[in-house]
Each structure stands twice: as structure tokens, then as C-alpha cells.
Design a protein around this motif. Structure first.
Motif, PDB file in Angstrom:
ATOM      1  N   MET A   1       0.850  -1.180   0.000  1.00  0.00           N
ATOM      2  CA  MET A   1       0.000   0.000   0.000  1.00  0.00           C
ATOM      3  C   MET A   1       0.895   1.243   0.000  1.00  0.00           C
ATOM      4  O   MET A   1       1.902   1.302   0.681  1.00  0.00           O
ATOM      5  N   LYS A   2       0.487   2.240  -0.740  1.00  0.00           N
ATOM      6  CA  LYS A   2       1.242   3.482  -0.808  1.00  0.00           C
ATOM      7  C   LYS A   2       1.036   4.317   0.447  1.00  0.00           C
ATOM      8  O   LYS A   2      -0.039   4.321   1.032  1.00  0.00           O
ATOM      9  N   LYS A   3       2.088   5.026   0.808  1.00  0.00           N
ATOM     10  CA  LYS A   3       2.036   5.896   1.979  1.00  0.00           C
ATOM     11  C   LYS A   3       2.118   7.348   1.498  1.00  0.00           C
ATOM     12  O   LYS A   3       3.015   7.718   0.754  1.00  0.00           O
ATOM     13  N   VAL A   4       1.156   8.158   1.932  1.00  0.00           N
ATOM     14  CA  VAL A   4       1.128   9.580   1.597  1.00  0.00           C
ATOM     15  C   VAL A   4       1.452  10.373   2.854  1.00  0.00           C
ATOM     16  O   VAL A   4       0.868  10.131   3.913  1.00  0.00           O
ATOM     17  N   LEU A  94      -4.499  13.060  -6.021  1.00  0.00           N
ATOM     18  CA  LEU A  94      -4.568  12.036  -4.967  1.00  0.00           C
ATOM     19  C   LEU A  94      -5.177  10.751  -5.512  1.00  0.00           C
ATOM     20  O   LEU A  94      -4.675   9.654  -5.243  1.00  0.00           O
ATOM     21  N   ALA A  95      -6.246  10.888  -6.273  1.00  0.00           N
ATOM     22  CA  ALA A  95      -6.921   9.717  -6.843  1.00  0.00           C
ATOM     23  C   ALA A  95      -5.981   8.940  -7.764  1.00  0.00           C
ATOM     24  O   ALA A  95      -5.925   7.707  -7.708  1.00  0.00           O
ATOM     25  N   GLU A  96      -5.245   9.659  -8.574  1.00  0.00           N
ATOM     26  CA  GLU A  96      -4.305   9.004  -9.493  1.00  0.00           C
ATOM     27  C   GLU A  96      -3.191   8.286  -8.725  1.00  0.00           C
ATOM     28  O   GLU A  96      -2.861   7.143  -9.015  1.00  0.00           O
ATOM     29  N   TRP A  97      -2.623   8.945  -7.730  1.00  0.00           N
ATOM     30  CA  TRP A  97      -1.530   8.349  -6.956  1.00  0.00           C
ATOM     31  C   TRP A  97      -1.971   7.099  -6.207  1.00  0.00           C
ATOM     32  O   TRP A  97      -1.195   6.176  -6.023  1.00  0.00           O
ATOM     33  N   LEU A  98      -3.232   7.089  -5.745  1.00  0.00           N
ATOM     34  CA  LEU A  98      -3.714   6.007  -4.894  1.00  0.00           C
ATOM     35  C   LEU A  98      -4.689   5.061  -5.587  1.00  0.00           C
ATOM     36  O   LEU A  98      -5.242   4.158  -4.961  1.00  0.00           O
ATOM     37  N   ASP A  99      -4.928   5.306  -6.877  1.00  0.00           N
ATOM     38  CA  ASP A  99      -5.805   4.451  -7.672  1.00  0.00           C
ATOM     39  C   ASP A  99      -7.208   4.352  -7.082  1.00  0.00           C
ATOM     40  O   ASP A  99      -7.733   3.261  -6.836  1.00  0.00           O
ATOM     41  N   VAL A 100      -7.792   5.524  -6.820  1.00  0.00           N
ATOM     42  CA  VAL A 100      -9.191   5.621  -6.395  1.00  0.00           C
ATOM     43  C   VAL A 100      -9.866   6.652  -7.288  1.00  0.00           C
ATOM     44  O   VAL A 100      -9.211   7.340  -8.065  1.00  0.00           O
TER      45      VAL A 100
END
Length: 119
Positions: A1-4, A94-100
Motif C-alpha cells: 500500500m502506498k504511503k502519503v 490524490l486519486a491518481e496516486w492512490l488508484d481511487v
């Protein structure tokens, strides 16, 4: 999972959403972070005024601040890599970075209030 990680400039509180005049951009990013947290994403915000150690301890953040100064804030990292400097990410970023989906980032905290009416 990516960390922001969001490294905020010094603000009066952890989100900046307080006081008599609230910046709508701070409200938007607070809602987006809340939505991501509800979906169990790893998102952390650091406020320079409250968490100066986080700025010093992170070599990436420290380097950017030494090069660009405080105008580099807010500074956004994804998996400890700089993805945005000097501005908050859009919901689309944010959506692009986290695939949402960007629409999923507009959830607002809900507070339940119980009201009892006497007859």
C-alpha cells in the motif's frame, strides 16, 4: 500500500480548519484526507508548528526545505518521494496516486447527535 505524507506549513491546528476565516483549500484537503483514512489508506499530516521533528528527521523533506525554504510547504511525499511542492494536491492527483476515484475523496466527517424531546 502506498504511503502519503503531507508536510504542512505552521498552522494553528493540525488541519488549519479553525479560526474565523478558513481557507477552502484546507477544508478540501482535510476532507480528502478524512476520506482516505476511512478507506484505510496510510495518510499522515505533519504541521511544522506542532511536529518540527518530522521535518528534521525526514532527509527528503529536510533537503527540499534547505534548497527552497518554507515556500516549499506544503510538501507532499508518496512512498517517501516528492510528488508536489508548494501546493496541496488536487483530488484528481490524490486519486491518481492512490488508484481511487476523485469523487470518493469528498466525504465529510459526520457527527451523530442524539436529541430527546420532552412532551
Amino acid at each position: 500500500m502506498k504511503k502519503v505524507e503531507i508536510f504542512d506549513p505552521a498552522m494553528c491546528c493540525s488541519t488549519g480548519v479553525c479560526g474565523p476565516s478558513v481557507d477552502p483549500e484546507l477544508t478540501r484537503i482535510a476532507s480528502a484526507v478524512y476520506s482516505l483514512e476511512q478507506k484505510k489508506f496510510d495518510v499522515t499530516r505533519y504541521n511544522l508548528g506542532n511536529d518540527p521533528g518530522a521535518f528534521v528527521d525526514n532527509e527528503v523533506v529536510n533537503k527540499v526545505l534547505l534548497e527552497k525554504g518554507p515556500d516549499a510547504l506544503p510538501l507532499i511525499l508518496v512512498n517517501n518521494e516528492v510528488v508536489k511542492v508548494g501546493a496541496y494536491p488536487t483530488n484528481e492527483e490524490l486519486a491518481e496516486w492512490l488508484d481511487v476515484k476523485a469523487a470518493e475523496l469528498q466525504e465529510k466527517p459526520r457527527v451523530r447527535v442524539s436529541v430527546k424531546f420532552d412532551k
